[in-house]
Design a protein around this motif. Structure first.
Motif, PDB file in Angstrom:
ATOM      1  N   ARG A  87       0.811  -1.075  -0.101  1.00 26.62           N
ATOM      2  CA  ARG A  87      -0.115   0.135   0.084  1.00 26.62           C
ATOM      3  C   ARG A  87       1.009   1.402  -0.100  1.00 26.62           C
ATOM      4  O   ARG A  87       0.861   2.265  -0.753  1.00 26.62           O
ATOM      5  N   GLU A  88       1.803   1.345   0.928  1.00 25.21           N
ATOM      6  CA  GLU A  88       2.582   2.500   0.952  1.00 25.21           C
ATOM      7  C   GLU A  88       3.512   2.700  -0.445  1.00 25.21           C
ATOM      8  O   GLU A  88       3.574   4.033  -0.753  1.00 25.21           O
ATOM      9  N   LEU A  89       4.060   1.591  -1.218  1.00 26.75           N
ATOM     10  CA  LEU A  89       4.734   1.971  -2.060  1.00 26.75           C
ATOM     11  C   LEU A  89       3.792   2.495  -3.451  1.00 26.75           C
ATOM     12  O   LEU A  89       3.768   3.533  -3.852  1.00 26.75           O
ATOM     13  N   CYS A  90       2.328   1.835  -3.598  1.00 28.22           N
ATOM     14  CA  CYS A  90       1.484   2.328  -4.371  1.00 28.22           C
ATOM     15  C   CYS A  90       0.942   3.776  -4.063  1.00 28.22           C
ATOM     16  O   CYS A  90       0.899   4.557  -4.894  1.00 28.22           O
ATOM     17  N   LEU A  91       0.854   4.396  -2.585  1.00 29.45           N
ATOM     18  CA  LEU A  91       0.515   5.600  -2.488  1.00 29.45           C
ATOM     19  C   LEU A  91       1.572   6.617  -2.887  1.00 29.45           C
ATOM     20  O   LEU A  91       1.443   7.747  -3.566  1.00 29.45           O
ATOM     21  N   ALA A  92       2.955   6.148  -2.481  1.00 32.67           N
ATOM     22  CA  ALA A  92       4.186   6.900  -2.880  1.00 32.67           C
ATOM     23  C   ALA A  92       4.336   7.111  -4.395  1.00 32.67           C
ATOM     24  O   ALA A  92       4.533   8.207  -4.684  1.00 32.67           O
ATOM     25  N   ARG A  93       4.114   6.048  -5.104  1.00 32.74           N
ATOM     26  CA  ARG A  93       4.344   6.227  -6.638  1.00 32.74           C
ATOM     27  C   ARG A  93       3.034   6.644  -7.462  1.00 32.74           C
ATOM     28  O   ARG A  93       3.248   6.953  -8.518  1.00 32.74           O
ATOM     29  N   ALA A  94       1.916   6.756  -6.681  1.00 27.41           N
ATOM     30  CA  ALA A  94       0.506   7.026  -7.271  1.00 27.41           C
ATOM     31  C   ALA A  94       0.083   6.042  -8.243  1.00 27.41           C
ATOM     32  O   ALA A  94       0.025   6.588  -9.437  1.00 27.41           O
ATOM     33  N   PHE A  95       0.200   4.625  -8.004  1.00 29.14           N
ATOM     34  CA  PHE A  95      -0.481   3.902  -9.000  1.00 29.14           C
ATOM     35  C   PHE A  95      -0.875   2.561  -8.188  1.00 29.14           C
ATOM     36  O   PHE A  95      -0.942   2.817  -7.192  1.00 29.14           O
ATOM     37  N   LEU A  96      -1.798   2.001  -9.208  1.00 32.57           N
ATOM     38  CA  LEU A  96      -2.394   0.768  -8.440  1.00 32.57           C
ATOM     39  C   LEU A  96      -2.679  -0.498  -9.682  1.00 32.57           C
ATOM     40  O   LEU A  96      -3.144  -0.174 -10.747  1.00 32.57           O
ATOM     41  N   PRO A  97      -1.856  -1.381  -9.374  1.00 26.54           N
ATOM     42  CA  PRO A  97      -1.928  -2.558 -10.209  1.00 26.54           C
ATOM     43  C   PRO A  97      -3.251  -3.386 -10.371  1.00 26.54           C
ATOM     44  O   PRO A  97      -3.894  -3.311  -9.177  1.00 26.54           O
ATOM     45  N   GLY A 102      -1.694 -11.387 -20.178  1.00 25.51           N
ATOM     46  CA  GLY A 102      -0.494 -11.859 -20.652  1.00 25.51           C
ATOM     47  C   GLY A 102       0.951 -11.542 -20.202  1.00 25.51           C
ATOM     48  O   GLY A 102       0.945 -11.644 -18.818  1.00 25.51           O
ATOM     49  N   ASP A 103       1.796 -10.841 -21.044  1.00 23.25           N
ATOM     50  CA  ASP A 103       3.064 -10.170 -20.377  1.00 23.25           C
ATOM     51  C   ASP A 103       2.704  -8.964 -19.991  1.00 23.25           C
ATOM     52  O   ASP A 103       3.959  -8.088 -19.657  1.00 23.25           O
ATOM     53  N   CYS A 104       1.716  -8.344 -19.908  1.00 23.58           N
ATOM     54  CA  CYS A 104       1.610  -6.920 -19.500  1.00 23.58           C
ATOM     55  C   CYS A 104       0.724  -6.699 -18.218  1.00 23.58           C
ATOM     56  O   CYS A 104      -0.246  -7.858 -17.751  1.00 23.58           O
ATOM     57  N   LEU A 105       1.011  -5.742 -17.525  1.00 22.88           N
ATOM     58  CA  LEU A 105       0.177  -5.570 -16.001  1.00 22.88           C
ATOM     59  C   LEU A 105      -0.579  -4.452 -16.409  1.00 22.88           C
ATOM     60  O   LEU A 105       0.005  -3.197 -16.756  1.00 22.88           O
ATOM     61  N   ASP A 106      -2.107  -4.270 -16.338  1.00 17.48           N
ATOM     62  CA  ASP A 106      -2.847  -3.364 -16.362  1.00 17.48           C
ATOM     63  C   ASP A 106      -2.454  -2.355 -15.102  1.00 17.48           C
ATOM     64  O   ASP A 106      -2.820  -2.858 -14.081  1.00 17.48           O
ATOM     65  N   VAL A 107      -2.259  -0.956 -15.197  1.00 20.00           N
ATOM     66  CA  VAL A 107      -1.809  -0.353 -14.171  1.00 20.00           C
ATOM     67  C   VAL A 107      -2.640   1.144 -14.384  1.00 20.00           C
ATOM     68  O   VAL A 107      -2.523   1.707 -15.234  1.00 20.00           O
ATOM     69  N   VAL A 108      -3.385   1.460 -13.224  1.00 25.49           N
ATOM     70  CA  VAL A 108      -4.201   2.669 -13.276  1.00 25.49           C
ATOM     71  C   VAL A 108      -3.267   3.715 -12.293  1.00 25.49           C
ATOM     72  O   VAL A 108      -2.340   3.334 -11.361  1.00 25.49           O
ATOM     73  N   VAL A 109      -2.670   4.914 -13.027  1.00 25.64           N
ATOM     74  CA  VAL A 109      -1.794   5.810 -12.533  1.00 25.64           C
ATOM     75  C   VAL A 109      -2.417   7.415 -12.414  1.00 25.64           C
ATOM     76  O   VAL A 109      -3.591   7.596 -12.639  1.00 25.64           O
ATOM     77  N   GLY A 110      -2.079   7.869 -11.215  1.00 21.08           N
ATOM     78  CA  GLY A 110      -2.386   9.212 -11.027  1.00 21.08           C
ATOM     79  C   GLY A 110      -1.372  10.514 -11.384  1.00 21.08           C
ATOM     80  O   GLY A 110      -1.008  10.317 -12.532  1.00 21.08           O
TER      81      GLY A 110
END
Length: 557
Positions: A87-97, A102-110
């Motif tokens: 949680r801390e990493l996602c909040l600090a970097r402003a993203f959510l996996p 396939g070989d790609c990870l869908d990521v929502v970013v701020g």
């Protein structure tokens, strides 16, 4: 935001070309940037010149990635993907996996740096990123929500606390954890109110979600200590159990500030409590995001740009009147107008607006505030509600002396305003001279988009809708799913009617015309009733006949 020196320039330039801001506003924001050292976009948002959604949409365009708007529902992340990141990493970097494709990870970013996020994702998962942009504050809230409830199954925690408290005969265990879990659970369920109702054998806990009460769980009567603890937290008299009381307290839920307003009633089975949850919302939705139609927004934009007069929003408690008024204020450049408000309570924080709150203990009421406001040379005055003769007279006086006055009134229709105000001592001629428009609205639940199913137009529905709407109607209803808790509905939208006062109507009001005369003139001026708009909503598949009947009424097939 990415450290690109040209982003701010491009943002200001694009907003100027689109007519969203003026050069004066950009210059003002740049001056604040020199003092505060923040990014231009964030300053523009903080000053109410653009919304957080405007800024995020611009960034998505700049990054050339898809944009997930505020009206879109954020996807539910896969549990296995969440475990790869904290949680801390996602909040600090402003993203959510979200999920692996396939070989790609869908990521929502701020507002995080895409290169840094891609590096973190590659290092942790060995996958490349497929980015989607969303609004910054919304992503942070969703990230806290997702990680908290993935580690805290609140239903189980509530059951555990109830069992422990029931067994605690010596009362050594306090009910603070139970209240904490209850508030978190209510926020997760999108509840606006928590009802704790006493009966002969237990307490019943119910949530109001999208305007409808929903039973949640029962508590044994031995847990009266929770009632006592809530009253104590709200600075209420815990020894008084014979008369109603009101109180409030502030709390952080998922790191967001809430004001919880408490009201008690005395029943034959004991005290009954209602807890109203009021989040401090910084970025208020626009009228189009609330569900107002484009042609009506154009009309309201003209009304709220008028230099003087009075606009009233009517409807019962909980019909979204205050939300509509505050959203309508955002139609204009608040930084260029002196806007003063008196509210009970302040529900939405508006940048650059001077907002005050009713304080009955010190004698600061709506009417009192209006008398003081006129000494501050306001352009716009927002009065939370016209409740009495003093407030009504002060509001009309303010509008007559060159101010735009916005307020709410508890009446059932646009044509119920005059019968309500005239007995308060207002002259029909004065109302005809100063009343600009009346907006009467209700909130109906929206069909859940995750489980919506189409169904054919029956003969009965065709007769109710009318031939014009029935042709091409896309009727929908929700089957019930996890996202809508089986209700088939998710969120609400307004159905409304707008009575714009033209010269003919103003003259009829001044002459104390009958309701029938006013209705006839309104229809000749293109007035559309709330029921007509509700039918249109059903034909569009936005809501259902059953919901319209529940909220609007008078819809028998």
């Amino acid at each position: 935001m990415e450290q690109n020196p040209n982003v701010s320039f491009r943002l200001g330039d694009q907003l100027l070309r689109k007519g969203r801001v003026t050069q004066v506003q950009i210059d003002y924001a740049l001056q604040k940037q020199k003092v505060e050292g923040d990014y231009l976009g964030q300053i523009l948002v903080a000053q109410g010149l653009i919304t957080g959604e405007d800024l995020a949409a611009h960034l998505a365009n700049h990054r050339n990635i898809p944009y997930l708007g505020m009206q879109s529902i954020l996807p539910k992340p896969d549990a296995e993907v969440l475990k790869l990141f904290s949680r801390e990493l996602c909040l600090a970097r402003a993203f959510l996996p979200i999920r692996r494709e396939g070989d790609c990870l869908d990521v929502v970013v701020g507002n995080g740096d895409l290169a840094e996020i891609a590096e973190v994702v590659l290092r942790r998962s060995g996958l490349q990123c497929c980015f989607t942009q969303t609004e910054f504050r919304r992503l942070a809230e969703w990230t806290r929500h997702v990680y908290y409830f993935s580690h805290n199954p609140v239903e189980e925690l509530i059951d555990k606390e109830l069992a422990l408290l029931a067994q605690d005969i010596d009362r050594t265990r306090g009910p603070e954890r139970l209240l904490e879990y209850l508030l978190h659970h209510a926020v997760r369920e999108r509840s606006s109110d928590i009802h704790i109702d006493a009966s002969a054998g237990s307490y019943h806990v119910l949530y109001r979600v999208d305007g409808v009460l929903r039973p949640v769980f029962a508590m044994p009567l031995t847990l009266q200590r929770l009632i006592t603890y809530i009253k104590l937290t709200a600075d209420m008299d815990i020894s008084e159990q014979r008369r109603p009381q009101d109180g409030s307290f502030q709390v952080q839920v998922l790191e967001l500030p809430y004001t919880v307003r408490i009201s008690t009633l005395i029943t034959d089975h004991g005290e009954r409590l209602v807890l109203r949850l009021l989040p401090e919302q910084a970025d208020l939705a626009r009228l189009e995001q609330l569900g107002f139609r484009e042609q009506d927004i154009a009309l309201l934009r003209n009304l709220f740009a008028r230099p003087s007069g009075m606009v009233l929003v009517t409807g019962p408690t909980g019909s979204g009147k205050s939300t509509t008024l505050h959203a309508a204020l955002r139609l204009q450049a608040l930084i260029e107008r002196n806007v003063l408000t008196v509210e009970d309570p302040i529900e939405y924080r508006l940048p650059t607006v001077c907002q005050t709150e009713v304080n009955r203990r010190s004698g600061y009421e709506f009417g009192t505030a209006l008398r003081h406001f006129l000494r501050h040379d306001p352009d716009v005055i927002l009065v939370g509600e016209i409740r009495d003769k003093e407030t009504a007279e002060a509001a009309v006086t303010a509008s007559a002396t060159g101010h735009l006055v916005l307020s709410t009134l508890h009446v059932g229709s646009v044509f119920g305003v005059l019968p309500r105000l005239i007995p308060m001592g207002l002259e029909p001629a004065t109302l005809g001279e100063n009343l600009l428009a009346v907006i009467n609205q209700r909130l109906v639940r929206k069909v859940c988009p995750h489980c919506a199913e189409s169904y054919p137009v029956s003969e009965e529905m065709q007769a109710w809708l009318g031939d014009e709407l029935a042709v091409g109607a896309q009727l929908k209803k929700g089957a019930g799913c996890e996202r809508c808790s089986g209700s088939g509905y998710l969120g609400r939208l307004p159905v409304y009617e707008i009575l714009s006062i033209d010269t003919a109507l103003a003259n009829a009001i001044a002459e104390d015309g009958t309701r029938k005369q006013l209705q006839q003139l309104a229809l000749e001026n293109g007035f559309e009733s709330m029921l007509a708009q509700a039918k249109w909503r059903v034909a569009q598949g936005d809501t259902t006949f059953a919901e319209v009947r529940r909220v609007v009424g008078e819809v028998e097939l």
